[in-house]
Design an enzyme around this catalytic site. Structure first.
Site, mmCIF file in Angstrom:
data_model
loop_
_atom_site.group_PDB
_atom_site.id
_atom_site.type_symbol
_atom_site.label_atom_id
_atom_site.label_comp_id
_atom_site.label_asym_id
_atom_site.label_seq_id
_atom_site.Cartn_x
_atom_site.Cartn_y
_atom_site.Cartn_z
ATOM 1 N N HIS A 41 13.093 -44.991 -63.375
ATOM 2 C CA HIS A 41 11.933 -44.580 -63.633
ATOM 3 C C HIS A 41 10.920 -45.245 -64.306
ATOM 4 O O HIS A 41 9.944 -44.944 -64.812
ATOM 5 C CB HIS A 41 11.961 -43.170 -64.134
ATOM 6 N N HIS A 203 14.054 -38.746 -57.510
ATOM 7 C CA HIS A 203 15.349 -39.273 -57.194
ATOM 8 C C HIS A 203 15.668 -39.040 -55.600
ATOM 9 O O HIS A 203 16.525 -39.292 -55.168
ATOM 10 C CB HIS A 203 16.443 -38.624 -57.784
#
Lengths: 313, 313
Positions: A41, A203
């Site tokens: 991330h 995700h």
């Protein structure tokens, strides 16, 4: 990657030896702020470690929660005697491990509280999550709580503030192409050419609809409307975050935020803060998310715009 | 996109009405610095407009030079009576149009000089270019000249400094996947799965070799060696820029810069400055470039690290 981060920014952060923890150089007597989660991330969360934001970030493997012992190392190093607040995105694995680390640290007489971020309004109960997911809005939580902690707010008040801030933040995302986890080697899901998925998670968790790719303005209308109706009362003043998912050109993000700002003007909503760029990515996912924070009757605007010393804010 | 940029950062920049020119808000008596080129390289160049860097950026269509009349608008608005320096990447179209704008401005009694950046060592004479191409190293030119201009350096000295700085900068890039120009709708070139191209340009111009994708360290070795041998004398102290091409996750960029820094340590080369992220992109190209600037016996380190007020430095 951890070595690359600390070797690139030695003036800001260092690594706790042999750990998955990146911690700020300057230690000041204040409540420690710890966040983290899976890698993939970037720049979240290590990019937000530094004066005025996080004390430490703890990094798991790609899209995998850090382990309780790693989180506990972060807590111990972030504690200056005033306790530690954990800022955790709402995923089952993260919640479980951060809770366990909290218990471990409390056994070592460290006061620990936890704020759970669940800003993604797209879906309830998704892959890896009970309830709503925590996504890009998390960095606004880092910023506002970071400012408060720096200014001496105590642990109990930070926890209260954190819960209020989280309640004011709403996010929704779209994807044109899924991320490829290196160990898997192929995209997490497949979209047809010129197809987009609304409401996708960071995700690659499923969203709520797939349809043909549309213009930036059409996309902006759907996302702005979804966010506005998700508030019980229509906000009069907001902050806006347009977040690229990692593979989205900045060119497209600027076009999109311009459409969003024009729509908000038509709605007579004051925009007191805005930010655009890659902040909470999903490796190389092509897509973006839109976050609103309701600033009506709050004093958070100053906290959102105060100077910080971090890699990526 | 221009509207999005200025609406997102009204505290830093504004747009000259009805033009393709983005200009800094604070005007100080100094030599004006103007750069620009095709769009699609965001945040270059508009992201580097502001106190301590560029006075103005002028944006063409995607991968297309701005027109002479647009460039002249930038020159006129950047001029504070001390003249204007143009910083131009070495592409035939850009050189032609910036030269023409220079002539037009000189007819209006503005002193104009030009620095041409040709930092890409990969190939001589590529698509769109006679000689070497100008790529990511350009932003280091913006930074060093921006610092000098802010500190009162005159136009003639800035031109001399600019040519010295350009001669000290070397860049080389690799790509895993080409950019897609929106109007074209498909990638500019095709690479097989797991194939990379060495020496690719920021518009997808051909490089010097294709081969199978390798580890970050193997890549780093080739690029570091190529850059080091391109200097007549091996530098003792350098600055390093790892630049993502737009679609490359920051995760991978941090892994790569770590390998580069380790290799430089083995070579006993001092790294006095480093930076990693997306600065000179090629829309959504997956790839990165590595830039060195020779800082041996220079005072440019301070100029590279002085504070600026821009969107993206």
């Amino acid at each position: 990657m951890l070595a690359g981060i600390v070797n690139s920014y030695p003036q800001l952060v260092h690594r706790v030896d042999d750990s998955r923890v990146i911690i700020k150089n300057v230690e000041k007597k204040q409540v420690g702020l710890v966040s983290g989660g899976g890698s993939g991330h970037e720049p979240a969360h290590a990019g937000f470690v530094g004066e005025g934001m996080l004390s430490a970030a703890v990094l798991g493997d790609v899209f995998t929660s850090p382990t309780p012992d790693q989180i506990e190392i972060a807590i111990e190093h972030a504690d200056q005697g005033a306790g530690v607040l954990l800022i955790v995105k709402n995923y089952t694995g993260d919640i479980l491990n951060f809770e366990m680390a909290k218990d471990l640290a409390e056994m070592n007489d460290i006061d620990v509280k936890m704020v759970v971020v669940d800003d993604d309004i797209a879906v309830e109960d998704s892959t890896y999550t009970a309830g709503k997911r925590g996504v890009a809005g998390t960095i606004l939580v880092h910023k506002i709580l970071g400012d408060a902690a720096k200014n001496g707010t105590n642990l109990a008040d930070l926890k209260t503030l954190g819960d209020q801030v989280v309640a004011a933040i709403k996010t929704i995302g779209v994807a044109l192409k899924a991320a490829t986890v290196p160990e898997v080697g192929k995209p997490g899901f497949l979209l047809a050419e010129n197809e987009i998925e609304f409401g996708v998670g960071i995700h690659g968790e499923p969203g709520y609809r797939r349809e043909k790719l549309q213009s930036s303005m059409t996309l902006a209308k759907e996302l702005v409307n979804k966010l506005l109706v998700s508030y019980k009362q229509k906000p009069q003043e907001i902050g806006v975050l347009v977040n690229g998912m990692g593979g989205t050109p900045l060119m497209e993000q600027f076009i999109f935020i311009n459409d969003v700002l024009n729509l908000l003007k038509q709605e007579n909503i004051q925009v007191a803060f805005h930010k655009v760029g890659n902040y909470m990515t999903s490796i190389d996912m092509q897509g973006l998310s839109l976050t609103f924070i309701d600033l009506t009757d709050t004093k958070w605007q100053a906290a959102l715009t105060s100077p910080v010393k971090t890699i990526s804010w």
